[in-house]
Scaffold this motif. Structure first.
Motif, PDB file in Angstrom:
ATOM      1  N   MET A 150      -0.523  -4.821   3.487  1.00 53.72           N
ATOM      2  CA  MET A 150       0.480  -5.107   4.521  1.00 53.72           C
ATOM      3  C   MET A 150       1.882  -4.771   4.015  1.00 53.72           C
ATOM      4  O   MET A 150       2.700  -4.224   4.754  1.00 53.72           O
ATOM      5  CB  MET A 150       0.409  -6.572   4.962  1.00 53.72           C
ATOM      6  N   LYS A 151       2.179  -5.087   2.743  1.00 53.13           N
ATOM      7  CA  LYS A 151       3.491  -4.733   2.178  1.00 53.13           C
ATOM      8  C   LYS A 151       3.661  -3.226   2.148  1.00 53.13           C
ATOM      9  O   LYS A 151       4.715  -2.694   2.508  1.00 53.13           O
ATOM     10  CB  LYS A 151       3.644  -5.313   0.770  1.00 53.13           C
TER      11      LYS A 151
ATOM     12  N   GLU B  48      -7.662 -10.364  -1.265  1.00 54.23           N
ATOM     13  CA  GLU B  48      -6.472 -10.180  -2.096  1.00 54.23           C
ATOM     14  C   GLU B  48      -5.769  -8.863  -1.780  1.00 54.23           C
ATOM     15  O   GLU B  48      -4.567  -8.723  -1.990  1.00 54.23           O
ATOM     16  CB  GLU B  48      -6.838 -10.224  -3.591  1.00 54.23           C
ATOM     17  N   ASP B  49      -6.516  -7.878  -1.279  1.00 53.69           N
ATOM     18  CA  ASP B  49      -5.930  -6.570  -0.959  1.00 53.69           C
ATOM     19  C   ASP B  49      -5.075  -6.608   0.306  1.00 53.69           C
ATOM     20  O   ASP B  49      -4.266  -5.701   0.523  1.00 53.69           O
ATOM     21  CB  ASP B  49      -7.032  -5.524  -0.766  1.00 53.69           C
TER      22      ASP B  49
ATOM     23  N   ASN C 119      -2.545  -8.592   1.240  1.00 50.00           N
ATOM     24  CA  ASN C 119      -1.118  -8.733   0.970  1.00 50.00           C
ATOM     25  C   ASN C 119      -0.507  -7.405   0.524  1.00 50.00           C
ATOM     26  O   ASN C 119       0.539  -6.989   1.026  1.00 50.00           O
ATOM     27  CB  ASN C 119      -0.889  -9.824  -0.085  1.00 50.00           C
ATOM     28  N   HIS C 120      -1.170  -6.716  -0.389  1.00 50.04           N
ATOM     29  CA  HIS C 120      -0.652  -5.436  -0.887  1.00 50.04           C
ATOM     30  C   HIS C 120      -0.661  -4.373   0.206  1.00 50.04           C
ATOM     31  O   HIS C 120       0.299  -3.607   0.342  1.00 50.04           O
ATOM     32  CB  HIS C 120      -1.470  -4.961  -2.092  1.00 50.04           C
TER      33      HIS C 120
END
Length: 144
Positions: free
Chosen positions: A92-93, A86-87, A89-90
């Motif tokens: 990479m953004k 889940e980490d 996505n955050h």
């Protein structure tokens, strides 16, 4: 002397010994052709390395490649603070957003200068081309 390469017992000795009667190039070549991977431990000869084969080279190359990729992934995860899926996505953004904004800001002046050209203006009215005299003449000439 008196030994043959076809002798089961003497063949190993002949392969490991260098010829005494050759001088110059032959002697140097013979020294490089000797199998140096044997070590004497007590009275026993022990082979240090297995014979190199293409299969072993491929296996070691694949092993090192997988190990290297794993090391890069683990180091990247640790650096970016990724502990679970889940980490990702955050992270990479957080990492790629500044890069995307920089690229966008770099191309905005290019787009604005492109929009000022006559070609861009004509392309905005492309739907009107089908009704022009030129298009109608083309349709008449090439109609089947």
């Amino acid at each position: 002397e008196g030994a043959s390469i076809f002798s089961v017992h003497k063949a190993m000795e002949l392969m490991e010994s260098s010829p005494e009667r050759f001088n110059g190039v032959e002697s140097r070549a013979a020294k490089h052709m000797r199998d140096e991977t044997f070590v004497m431990i007590g009275k026993n000869k022990v082979k240090l390395l297995p014979d190199p084969t293409p299969g072993r080279a491929l296996a070691w190359g694949g092993t090192l490649a997988i190990w290297g990729i794993g090391a890069i992934v683990l180091t990247s995860c640790k650096y970016l603070g990724i502990k679970s899926l889940e980490d990702v996505n955050h992270a990479m953004k957080r990492t790629l957003d500044p890069l995307a904004k920089g690229i966008k800001e770099m191309f905005v002046p290019l787009r604005t200068s492109f929009e000022k050209t006559q070609w861009f203006e004509q392309s905005q009215h492309a739907h009107e081309f089908g009704e022009s005299n030129f298009a109608m003449d083309l349709k008449k000439k090439f109609a089947i």
